[in-house]
Design a protein around this motif. Structure first.
Motif, PDB file in Angstrom:
ATOM      1  N   LEU A  93       0.815  -1.212   0.000  1.00 20.28           N
ATOM      2  CA  LEU A  93       0.000   0.000   0.000  1.00 20.28           C
ATOM      3  C   LEU A  93       0.856   1.272   0.000  1.00 20.28           C
ATOM      4  O   LEU A  93       0.329   2.366   0.196  1.00 20.28           O
ATOM      5  N   THR A  94       2.157   1.117  -0.243  1.00 15.66           N
ATOM      6  CA  THR A  94       3.065   2.259  -0.229  1.00 15.66           C
ATOM      7  C   THR A  94       2.611   3.393  -1.160  1.00 15.66           C
ATOM      8  O   THR A  94       2.634   4.568  -0.750  1.00 15.66           O
ATOM      9  N   PRO A  95       2.191   3.097  -2.402  1.00 13.86           N
ATOM     10  CA  PRO A  95       1.745   4.202  -3.276  1.00 13.86           C
ATOM     11  C   PRO A  95       0.587   4.993  -2.684  1.00 13.86           C
ATOM     12  O   PRO A  95       0.514   6.219  -2.857  1.00 13.86           O
ATOM     13  N   ILE A  96      -0.318   4.316  -1.994  1.00 10.77           N
ATOM     14  CA  ILE A  96      -1.462   4.994  -1.380  1.00 10.77           C
ATOM     15  C   ILE A  96      -0.994   5.888  -0.242  1.00 10.77           C
ATOM     16  O   ILE A  96      -1.425   7.044  -0.114  1.00 10.77           O
ATOM     17  N   TYR A  97      -0.096   5.359   0.584  1.00 17.56           N
ATOM     18  CA  TYR A  97       0.432   6.155   1.697  1.00 17.56           C
ATOM     19  C   TYR A  97       1.191   7.374   1.185  1.00 17.56           C
ATOM     20  O   TYR A  97       1.010   8.493   1.686  1.00 17.56           O
ATOM     21  N   GLU A  98       2.038   7.162   0.184  1.00 15.33           N
ATOM     22  CA  GLU A  98       2.856   8.255  -0.333  1.00 15.33           C
ATOM     23  C   GLU A  98       1.995   9.345  -0.955  1.00 15.33           C
ATOM     24  O   GLU A  98       2.272  10.542  -0.777  1.00 15.33           O
ATOM     25  N   GLN A  99       0.956   8.946  -1.655  1.00 14.34           N
ATOM     26  CA  GLN A  99       0.084   9.939  -2.279  1.00 14.34           C
ATOM     27  C   GLN A  99      -0.650  10.757  -1.225  1.00 14.34           C
ATOM     28  O   GLN A  99      -0.765  11.984  -1.332  1.00 14.34           O
ATOM     29  N   ALA A 100      -1.170  10.075  -0.197  1.00 12.07           N
ATOM     30  CA  ALA A 100      -1.898  10.783   0.863  1.00 12.07           C
ATOM     31  C   ALA A 100      -0.984  11.729   1.632  1.00 12.07           C
ATOM     32  O   ALA A 100      -1.403  12.820   2.050  1.00 12.07           O
ATOM     33  N   LEU A 101       0.274  11.336   1.815  1.00 15.66           N
ATOM     34  CA  LEU A 101       1.238  12.220   2.465  1.00 15.66           C
ATOM     35  C   LEU A 101       1.534  13.436   1.590  1.00 15.66           C
ATOM     36  O   LEU A 101       1.638  14.565   2.088  1.00 15.66           O
ATOM     37  N   SER A 102       1.647  13.209   0.283  1.00 16.76           N
ATOM     38  CA  SER A 102       2.001  14.307  -0.624  1.00 16.76           C
ATOM     39  C   SER A 102       0.880  15.341  -0.723  1.00 16.76           C
ATOM     40  O   SER A 102       1.135  16.520  -0.944  1.00 16.76           O
ATOM     41  N   THR A 103      -0.359  14.903  -0.565  1.00 15.80           N
ATOM     42  CA  THR A 103      -1.485  15.843  -0.621  1.00 15.80           C
ATOM     43  C   THR A 103      -1.712  16.545   0.708  1.00 15.80           C
ATOM     44  O   THR A 103      -2.456  17.529   0.776  1.00 15.80           O
ATOM     45  N   GLY A 104      -1.095  16.019   1.759  1.00 17.84           N
ATOM     46  CA  GLY A 104      -1.303  16.582   3.089  1.00 17.84           C
ATOM     47  C   GLY A 104      -2.543  16.055   3.784  1.00 17.84           C
ATOM     48  O   GLY A 104      -2.881  16.484   4.892  1.00 17.84           O
ATOM     49  N   ALA A 105      -3.235  15.104   3.141  1.00 18.55           N
ATOM     50  CA  ALA A 105      -4.447  14.544   3.747  1.00 18.55           C
ATOM     51  C   ALA A 105      -4.118  13.684   4.956  1.00 18.55           C
ATOM     52  O   ALA A 105      -4.887  13.635   5.920  1.00 18.55           O
ATOM     53  N   TRP A 106      -2.976  12.987   4.900  1.00 19.13           N
ATOM     54  CA  TRP A 106      -2.528  12.155   6.019  1.00 19.13           C
ATOM     55  C   TRP A 106      -1.152  12.647   6.474  1.00 19.13           C
ATOM     56  O   TRP A 106      -0.373  13.197   5.680  1.00 19.13           O
ATOM     57  N   ASN A 107      -0.870  12.432   7.742  1.00 20.76           N
ATOM     58  CA  ASN A 107       0.476  12.689   8.246  1.00 20.76           C
ATOM     59  C   ASN A 107       1.148  11.351   8.568  1.00 20.76           C
ATOM     60  O   ASN A 107       0.547  10.283   8.410  1.00 20.76           O
TER      61      ASN A 107
END
Length: 216
Positions: A93-107
């Motif tokens: 699920l790394t791509p999902i985590y990285e994308q959410a981090l890049s958008t600022g939606a997740w920390n």
């Protein structure tokens, strides 16, 4: 291009279309439709749907045969096959985590929580992982049909097909974790359909528990 319908109008206007024209869907319109479809939510945002757009005439014929000969698949320019990957939560699920981090939606804290929570949740689901993946795919399919209606297109949920045959058509015969959730032809209606109506709200809508009908 006419303005898209608002959501309430699209919901109230949409009908299941049984006959489509063969008019093609413009590529940009189809792209918009796909983007609105995958904007749907999913459990932990794992996006466990696998969506196949069937457009080739031979593929459409094979898919129709796997779906008890339902002619909408042959008529409509595009049929969306919604497959559900029950094993997605156990994958990378790394791509999902990285994308959410890049958008600022997740920390980072959110990501660490999901990294710990998702495997346990998937394990606890057991045989229900298939059911949960299908639910996510159905949510995305609902986004599709409402987006289609709002953009001047029509749709029909097809729930009659032989799963193994559909999987063979879309190249998923060797994917045991993949389930077919629903098949949805999209195109332009050849004829309108009237609203058959719905039962009164107090017939099948309740408050707090069955037997206490919702009333206005």
């Amino acid at each position: 291009m006419t303005l898209p319908l608002d959501v309430p109008t699209a919901i109230n206007q949409r009908r299941s279309i049984k006959n489509f024209t063969t008019d093609p869907i413009a590529p940009e319109l189809l792209k918009t439709l796909v983007e609105l479809t995958v904007a749907a939510p999913s459990s932990f945002n794992i996006q466990d749907w696998r969506i196949i757009l069937v457009q080739d005439e031979a593929q459409k014929a094979a898919l129709a045969e796997a779906a008890w000969g339902q002619k909408q698949i042959i008529q409509a320019p595009v049929t969306f096959v919604f497959a559900a990957d029950a094993a997605a939560g156990g994958g990378d699920l790394t791509p999902i985590y990285e994308q959410a981090l890049s958008t600022g939606a997740w920390n980072e804290g959110t990501v660490k929580y999901f990294q710990q929570a998702i495997p346990g949740f998937q394990k606890d689901l057991g045989e229900k992982t298939r059911e949960y993946a299908i639910k996510d795919a159905m949510i995305a399919a609902t986004h599709l049909v409402l987006a289609a209606e709002s953009l001047g297109l029509s749709s029909c949920f097809l729930n009659g097909w032989i799963e193994d045959k559909v999987k063979a058509v879309i190249g998923a015969a060797d994917h045991p974790h993949l389930a077919i959730a629903v098949v949805v032809p999209i195109g332009y209606a050849a004829e309108p359909r009237l609203n058959p109506g719905r039962l009164p709200l107090d017939y099948n809508v309740f408050v707090d528990r069955l037997g206490n009908p919702y009333q206005i």
